[in-house]
Scaffold this active site. Sequence first.
Site, PDB file in Angstrom:
ATOM      1  CB  SER A 149      -0.956  -0.056   1.198  1.00 25.75           C
ATOM      2  OG  SER A 149      -1.974   0.907   1.060  1.00 25.75           O
ATOM      3  CG  ASP A 200      -7.295  -4.034  -2.929  1.00 20.82           C
ATOM      4  OD1 ASP A 200      -8.064  -3.086  -3.181  1.00 20.82           O
ATOM      5  OD2 ASP A 200      -6.088  -3.882  -2.698  1.00 20.82           O
ATOM      6  CG  HIS A 227      -5.676  -2.412   0.585  1.00 20.26           C
ATOM      7  ND1 HIS A 227      -5.102  -2.359  -0.673  1.00 20.26           N
ATOM      8  CD2 HIS A 227      -4.996  -1.514   1.350  1.00 20.26           C
ATOM      9  CE1 HIS A 227      -4.133  -1.463  -0.674  1.00 20.26           C
ATOM     10  NE2 HIS A 227      -4.047  -0.947   0.546  1.00 20.26           N
TER      11      HIS A 227
END
Length: 249
Positions: A149, A200, A227
């Site tokens: 991320s 995700d 995610h």
Amino acid sequence: MLLARSRLGLLLFGALLTLLLYLLLPASRRSRPDEGKRVWRAANGTVRTRMAAGEPPVFYREAPAAAVGPGRPDVLFLHGQAFTSKTWEALGTLALLAGEGYRAVAIDLPGYGDSPPVEMALTAQGRRAFLDHVLQELSMQRPVLISPSMSGRFSLPFLLAHGDRLAGFVPIAPVGTKDFTAEQYRAVQTPTLILYGDHDTGLAPQALQNLQHLPKHRVAVLSGAGHACYLDKPEEFHRALLGFLRQLK
């Protein structure tokens, strides 16, 4: 009178027993490992915490391997915006890799956890320099870089500029992939495992669309994961990561 006293005694005994159970059960539950993570928490290892010397200071956690296996690269873990290096310790990832003969290190990025914010993190060039500083301070030569991320803001500029200094790259739905062109990605020769959860539907498709231009990539999709797929499916995540590490030369 005797019967009344006997009943009162039984009531008091029952109340005392209930209180003891109430106090003891939560403690036993806290000491019990999570059912879904038991396999990976079984790895026996000590995680030490330190602040790396030099400027800027960087806090890190390390699970040193008892004996680093021949040909096994170091593994450096970054983290997402809602997390810190503690995530990889709590998940059992650092201890697991140490048990497999890898030196595993997780850092707190600037402004997160115990690492102070630094001005150099405000620009892509500064974030690239920050990772260069981390590798030097931790004496890591050609590590595998794990980047979920938000940490893509750090890892991608470094990958594009110094991909030859990484033994491998594991992006987990990183941000910032659209900031680079297909031609730039095609110039990178770093072995890459593109990893994400199939639930995700935000960052993962965009990251895959851009990162698939890396010539030496493979893809691992964790079914039923979102995610932060490593939290949703830790066993599958660890299995995919170890499989990738073992095939690196």
